[in-house]
Design a protein around this motif. Structure first.
Motif, short mmCIF file in Angstrom:
data_model
loop_
_atom_site.label_atom_id
_atom_site.label_comp_id
_atom_site.label_asym_id
_atom_site.label_seq_id
_atom_site.Cartn_x
_atom_site.Cartn_y
_atom_site.Cartn_z
N PRO A 1 -44.58 -2.19 -134.70
CA PRO A 1 -44.10 -1.07 -135.53
C PRO A 1 -42.94 -0.33 -134.90
CG PRO A 1 -46.13 -0.48 -134.39
CD PRO A 1 -45.92 -1.94 -134.14
N ILE A 2 -42.18 0.32 -135.74
CA ILE A 2 -41.09 1.19 -135.29
C ILE A 2 -41.70 2.45 -134.70
CG2 ILE A 2 -39.17 2.62 -136.12
CD1 ILE A 2 -38.59 0.32 -138.12
N LEU A 3 -41.19 2.88 -133.55
CA LEU A 3 -41.80 3.96 -132.78
C LEU A 3 -40.84 5.13 -132.60
CD1 LEU A 3 -43.51 1.89 -129.92
CD2 LEU A 3 -44.55 2.70 -132.06
N PHE A 4 -41.41 6.35 -132.57
CA PHE A 4 -40.70 7.57 -132.21
C PHE A 4 -41.24 8.08 -130.89
CE2 PHE A 4 -40.21 7.24 -136.73
CZ PHE A 4 -38.97 7.80 -137.02
N ASN A 5 -40.37 8.73 -130.10
CA ASN A 5 -40.85 9.29 -128.84
C ASN A 5 -41.17 10.78 -128.93
OD1 ASN A 5 -38.33 10.52 -128.82
ND2 ASN A 5 -37.89 10.01 -126.67
N GLY A 6 -41.01 11.38 -130.12
CA GLY A 6 -41.32 12.79 -130.30
C GLY A 6 -40.24 13.73 -129.81
#
Length: 536
Positions: free
Chosen positions: A334-339
Motif C-alpha cells: 500500500p501507499i504510505l504516509f509518514n504523518g
C-alpha cells in the motif's frame, strides 16, 4: 456605589467618580449615557457580577478595567479609555475584562488603550469596534515603547470579533494584536479591506501569537483580514504543541508576503491569503502528525502565487475523504504516509490523485509548477474551469498553456505516478505557480459558504457516475468507480436541482432528478440487471 442583590436599577444621564460594584441584579441592569471616571488608586473602576446588563452610550475613563463576572447582555456604543502610563511595562490592563460571562454582545464602541481580556467565557460577540492604542503616535498605555493589545482570550469558546477598524498611528509595539490559548471557537473576521487595510505605519506590529504548550485549539476562523506594516508573528502557530488542534480556517488573511504559511492543525483550510509558499514537508513541523489538511493557495507577490498540495493522511471529515485517491500497483504494497508531510509511492505505477475541493480565485494562468520529491514521478493534471473536469490527463508541463478566469476560478486534479521501484520514492511538496495581478488579488475574496455532501450508495463497482446541472453541464463524475459509493461535495447558498446519471454495461441506466439542500443528501441506488441487453 455598591449594590448587592438589587432589583432592576436604571441609571441614566449621570456621572460616577470612584468605584462602582454591582452584584446580583435580579432584573436587567440598565446603564444609559453614564460617565465613569475612576480613581488612580483603584484596581477595578467598575465591577459588575451575576446579572443581565444593558449598557448603552456610556463613557469609561480611568486607569484600570471594567470587570464583568457571570454577566450576559448588551454593551452598545460608548467610549472606553485606559490610561495607565505609570504601571510597569510587563503589566497589561484591558478596557473590559470578561470572566465566566456568557451570551454577551458588544457593538459599535470606541476603545482607546488596551482592548478585551476574556477568560472562561462563552458566546461573546464583539462587533463594529474602533480601536487605537495611541494618539498622534504617542502611546497612552503603559510605557512609551509598548503599545496595546486588542484581544487576549483563554479557556473560552465561541468568541467573535467582526468588522474592526483601527485608527492611524496604532502600532501595538511589542504586544501582539491578538493572543489566544486553550480555545474552542474563535472567529476573527472583516478587519479592513483590500483597498483599505488596517495600517500600522512604520513600526511592525505582531498580528497574532499564542503561548506555547497551551492545550486545545479547535474551530478557529480567521477570515478577510487585511493589514499593512504588520509583523507576521503568526508563524508561532507552528510551535504550539497541543493535544487537540483541528478545524482551523485561515481564509483571505493578507498581512504581507513575508507571512509564513502556518500548517499546524488537522482539517485546516488555507486559501486566498498572502505569504510564502511552503515546500518541503508542506511546512509541517517535524514534531507534528497531521491529517485532513490537503490544499492551500496563497499569493506570494503582486504577480505570482502558489496553489499547493499538502501530503497528509485523510481524516474522518467528508472534505478530507474526497481529497485524494491512492492507487497502489500491488494490494500487498500500500501507499504510505509518514504523518509529517510525506507520501511514499514505493513501486512502479503506484499512483495518487488529488482533487481540490474548492475553486481557487484570483489567477489568470500558470507559469509552471514546483515539486520536491525523491525518486522519479510522472505528474499529470486536469482542470475544472467551472464546467467540470475534462476527464483527460495532460502532462504537467502543459499547464503553462492554460488560461483561467480569476473570478470564476478553477479546481485542479493532479495525478502522481511512480516511474520505478524504490522504497525511498516519496513526495513532500508540490504547487502550481500561478499568474495574477494585484487587481485580481483584491477581487479574489472567498465568500462564506456552507458545504454539504451528496452521497450515492449501493452502486455497482465499475459504474460510470455523473452529476449534471439543469442545463446539462457536468458538475462532477467518474468513468469507473472503485467502490460502491460516490460522493459530491457542493457549496450551498440556496436549494438547487441536479440530475444523477449512473451507467454500467449489462445494467439498466439510471437517471434521477435530485434537489440538493443545506443539510446534504444520501441516495441509495439499486441498479437492475438488463436481461435483454446484448453486449456486442
Amino acid at each position: 456605589m455598591d449594590l448587592l442583590f438589587s432589583y432592576s436599577l436604571p441609571i441614566a444621564d449621570t456621572g460616577i467618580v470612584g468605584e462602582a460594584r454591582i452584584t446580583g441584579a435580579i432584573l436587567p441592569l440598565n446603564f444609559s449615557r453614564v460617565v465613569f471616571a475612576g480613581s488612580a488608586a483603584l484596581l477595578e473602576d467598575i465591577q459588575v457580577s451575576t446579572c443581565v446588563l444593558n449598557w448603552i452610550d456610556c463613557v469609561k475613563f480611568g486607569k484600570f478595567v471594567i470587570s464583568l463576572q457571570s454577566v450576559s447582555g448588551l454593551i452598545i456604543r460608548g467610549s472606553y479609555v485606559i490610561v495607565d502610563r505609570a504601571v510597569q511595562p510587563w503589566d497589561v490592563h484591558y478596557a473590559i475584562r470578561f470572566t465566566f460571562c456568557e451570551n454577551l454582545t458588544i457593538d459599535g464602541s470606541y476603545i482607546l488603550g488596551h482592548g478585551f481580556y476574556l477568560t472562561s467565557s462563552n458566546n461573546i460577540n464583539i462587533n463594529n469596534i474602533i480601536f487605537s492604542d495611541s494618539v498622534n503616535g504617542i502611546y497612552i498605555t503603559e510605557s512609551q515603547n509598548r503599545g496595546g493589545s486588542l484581544l487576549y482570550v483563554e479557556n473560552s469558546s465561541n468568541i467573535s470579533v467582526d468588522n474592526l477598524k483601527v485608527l492611524p498611528y496604532s502600532t501595538f509595539g511589542r504586544v501582539s494584536f491578538v493572543q489566544a490559548s486553550r480555545i474552542r471557537g474563535l472567529k476573527l473576521k472583516n478587519w479592513g479591506a483590500p483597498s483599505a487595510p488596517l495600517n500600522f505605519l512604520s513600526q511592525p506590529a505582531r498580528f497574532f501569537e499564542t503561548p506555547y504548550f497551551q492545550g486545545i485549539w479547535e474551530n478557529i476562523f480567521i477570515e478577510k483580514i487585511f493589514t499593512q506594516n504588520t509583523f507576521a508573528n503568526i508563524s508561532q502557530f507552528a510551535l504550539v504543541v497541543s493535544p487537540v488542534q483541528r478545524s482551523i480556517n485561515i481564509q483571505n488573511l493578507r498581512i504581507g508576503y513575508d507571512f509564513e504559511l502556518p500548517v499546524f492543525g488537522n482539517n485546516q483550510i488555507i486559501k486566498g491569503g498572502q505569504g510564502k509558499a511552503v515546500f518541503d514537508n508542506g511546512g509541517i513541523p517535524t514534531n507534528f502528525e497531521l491529517s485532513g489538511t490537503h490544499f492551500y493557495d496563497i499569493f506570494n507577490s503582486d504577480t505570482t502565487g502558489a496553489i499547493g498540495i499538502l501530503f497528509t493522511e485523510k481524516s474522518d471529515t467528508a472534505l478530507s475523504q474526497s481529497a485524494f485517491t491512492d492507487i497502489p500497483a500491488s494490494p500487498n504494497a500500500p501507499i504510505l504516509f509518514n504523518g509529517k508531510g510525506r507520501v511514499y509511492l514505493r513501486m512502479a505505477n503506484d499512483a495518487i490523485i488529488y482533487t481540490r475541493n474548492y475553486f481557487v480565485l484570483g489567477y489568470n494562468g500558470f507559469s509552471g509548477h514546483s515539486i520536491s520529491s525523491s525518486g522519479s514521478f510522472t505528474v499529470e493534471y486536469d482542470l475544472d474551469k467551472g464546467n467540470g473536469f475534462s476527464n483527460t490527463w495532460q502532462d504537467i508541463s502543459n499547464i503553462v498553456n492554460e488560461t483561467v478566469n480569476p473570478t470564476i476560478g478553477f479546481k485542479d486534479k493532479i495525478r502522481f505516478t511512480a516511474n520505478s521501484d524504490n522504497s525511498n520514492n516519496f513526495l513532500r511538496g508540490f504547487f502550481l505557480d500561478g499568474i495574477t495581478t494585484l487587481a485580481q488579488q483584491e477581487a479574489a475574496i472567498y465568500i462564506d459558504t456552507i458545504q454539504a455532501t451528496l452521497l450515492i450508495t449501493g452502486l455497482v463497482i465499475g459504474s460510470e457516475t455523473r452529476i449534471y446541472d439543469v442545463n446539462n453541464n457536468e458538475l462532477t463524475g467518474t468513468e469507473s468507480i472503485t467502490s460502491s459509493s460516490f460522493e459530491y461535495i457542493y457549496n450551498w447558498t440556496a436549494d438547487f436541482n441536479v440530475d444523477l446519471v449512473v451507467f454500467k454495461t449489462d445494467y439498466i441506466p439510471v437517471r434521477i432528478s435530485l434537489t440538493l439542500t443545506e443539510s446534504g443528501l444520501t441516495v441509495p441506488i439499486q441498479q437492475r440487471f438488463d436481461r435483454v441487453y446484448l453486449n456486442p
